[in-house]
Design an enzyme around this catalytic site. Structure first.
Site, PDB file in Angstrom:
ATOM      1  N   ASN A   1     -15.660 -17.809-100.720  1.00  0.00           N
ATOM      2  CA  ASN A   1     -14.724 -18.893-100.356  1.00  0.00           C
ATOM      3  C   ASN A   1     -14.189 -18.742 -98.842  1.00  0.00           C
ATOM      4  OD1 ASN A   1     -13.120 -16.506-100.603  1.00  0.00           O
ATOM      5  ND2 ASN A   1     -11.729 -17.054-102.002  1.00  0.00           N
TER       6      ASN A   1
ATOM      7  N   HIS B   1     -13.327 -15.652 -97.824  1.00  0.00           N
ATOM      8  CA  HIS B   1     -12.374 -14.672 -97.230  1.00  0.00           C
ATOM      9  C   HIS B   1     -13.166 -13.438 -96.623  1.00  0.00           C
ATOM     10  CE1 HIS B   1     -13.158 -12.614-101.404  1.00  0.00           C
ATOM     11  NE2 HIS B   1     -13.784 -11.716-100.679  1.00  0.00           N
TER      12      HIS B   1
ATOM     13  N   GLU C   1      -7.312 -13.894 -98.459  1.00  0.00           N
ATOM     14  CA  GLU C   1      -7.831 -15.276 -99.211  1.00  0.00           C
ATOM     15  C   GLU C   1      -7.337 -16.397 -98.543  1.00  0.00           C
ATOM     16  OE1 GLU C   1      -9.990 -14.872-101.620  1.00  0.00           O
ATOM     17  OE2 GLU C   1      -9.334 -13.734-103.356  1.00  0.00           O
TER      18      GLU C   1
ATOM     19  N   ASP D   1      -9.959  -2.785 -97.426  1.00  0.00           N
ATOM     20  CA  ASP D   1      -8.912  -2.924 -98.727  1.00  0.00           C
ATOM     21  C   ASP D   1      -9.370  -2.042 -99.922  1.00  0.00           C
ATOM     22  OD1 ASP D   1     -11.566  -3.921 -99.135  1.00  0.00           O
ATOM     23  OD2 ASP D   1     -11.210  -5.897 -99.165  1.00  0.00           O
TER      24      ASP D   1
HETATM   25  C1  GLP Z   1     -15.055  -8.348-101.633  1.00  0.00           C
HETATM   26  C2  GLP Z   1     -14.465  -7.590-100.756  1.00  0.00           C
HETATM   27  C3  GLP Z   1     -15.072  -8.158 -99.212  1.00  0.00           C
HETATM   28  C4  GLP Z   1     -16.563  -8.504 -99.659  1.00  0.00           C
HETATM   29  C5  GLP Z   1     -16.597  -9.675-100.428  1.00  0.00           C
HETATM   30  C6  GLP Z   1     -17.876 -10.093-100.549  1.00  0.00           C
HETATM   31  O1  GLP Z   1     -14.294  -9.315-102.063  1.00  0.00           O
HETATM   32  N1  GLP Z   1     -13.242  -7.583-100.658  1.00  0.00           N
HETATM   33  O2  GLP Z   1     -14.751  -7.460 -98.320  1.00  0.00           O
HETATM   34  O3  GLP Z   1     -17.089  -8.939 -98.076  1.00  0.00           O
HETATM   35  O4  GLP Z   1     -16.315  -9.200-101.730  1.00  0.00           O
HETATM   36  O5  GLP Z   1     -18.470  -9.363-101.843  1.00  0.00           O
HETATM   37  P1  GLP Z   1     -20.323  -9.314-101.592  1.00  0.00           P
HETATM   38  O6  GLP Z   1     -20.740  -8.558-100.351  1.00  0.00           O
HETATM   39  O7  GLP Z   1     -20.619  -8.416-102.904  1.00  0.00           O
HETATM   40  O8  GLP Z   1     -20.645 -10.749-101.799  1.00  0.00           O
END
Ligand code: GLP
Length: 243
Positions: free
Chosen positions: A136, A138, A143, A67
């Site tokens: 959440n 995702h 989402e 993404d």
């Molecule tokens: C972002 C990314 C996800 C990732 C998530 C969790 O929203 N788009 O791909 O898994 O954050 O982030 P973190 O690893 O910092 O908790």
């Protein structure tokens, strides 16, 4: 599903890097699906070490990222392109032109999403997809919603995600509100999925993803249907799995 509970973040990261390294050694021309966020940083650090010290060779590997924020240029320090350059690409011998991240600055983001989807199809899909988990539930930026979206698409980020991402920006106003994300189709088509989850704050999301109903309200729950899912988490994230 293969569930590997590790003592802590470092152990999780090491195990994940070992699995990715095995994939690269067995199939030097593989397509790796990569993720951003704080979760995979330790794994990337270990891959860089393996590249430098153990000859792990990325010269034939192609990467596709999940993404990118809409509105951030590749040079913006919070763009996912910058993140990948900083935490992985600059430290390994992957060919720069074989690293793919959606562009967040195209005039027509929907057309960019379509281009990205076609590009992944032309590559023959993803061999191993690395995923983090949003608090959440995702994955990528898929989402919680009323339905799953299969293709790469543009999304409005949830309030929860915007709040979670605020820590990287000076103010809430600067946090991007939209993103382009791979849909669940390419993720589910990947030959192997590697989900990394650490920390107490992810325990509920992990429980709902692995043990709850399969629903787009918890996007990661669809991974229950993946035939080759490996979950590597730390003890804190696993704390609600065995109540
Ligand atoms: C972002 C990314 C996800 C990732 C998530 C969790 O929203 N788009 O791909 O898994 O954050 O982030 P973190 O690893 O910092 O908790």
């Amino acid at each position: 599903m293969n569930l590997m509970i590790q003592k802590d973040y470092d152990a999780m990261s090491l195990e994940a890097a070992r699995l990715i390294a095995a994939q690269v050694r067995l199939e030097p021309g593989c397509v790796l699906g990569l993720a951003t966020g704080s979760t995979p940083i330790g794994c990337y650090r270990e891959l860089i070490r393996m590249n430098r010290e153990e000859g792990l060779d990325f010269s034939g590997v192609t990467s596709v990222n999940l993404d990118e924020y809409i509105g951030l240029s590749p040079e913006h320090e919070q763009s996912y392109r910058s993140f990948m350059e900083q935490h992985l690409f600059s430290g390994i011998n992957i060919q720069p032109e074989e690293t793919h991240v959606p562009s967040g600055v195209e005039r027509d983001p929907d057309a960019e999403a379509e281009r990205y989807e076609t590009m992944i199809e032309m590559l023959g899909g993803v061999d191993l997809q690395l995923l983090g988990l949003g608090p959440n539930g995702h994955i990528g930026f898929n989402e919680p919603a009323d339905f799953f979206t299969a293709e790469t698409h543009c999304v409005n980020l949830s309030e929860e995600t915007i709040a979670a991402n605020q820590r990287f920006f000076a103010s809430r106003d600067e946090v991007p509100k939209q993103a382009i994300t791979m849909g669940v189709g390419q993720i589910m088509n990947a030959g192997r999925v590697l989900l990394l989850v650490n920390g107490k704050h992810k325990a509920e999301a992990l429980r709902d993803s692995l043990l709850g109903p399969i629903t787009p309200r918890c996007p990661a729950s669809i991974l229950q249907l993946h035939p080759n899912l490996t979950v590597i988490c730390d003890e804190e994230a696993a704390s609600l799995l065995y109540e």
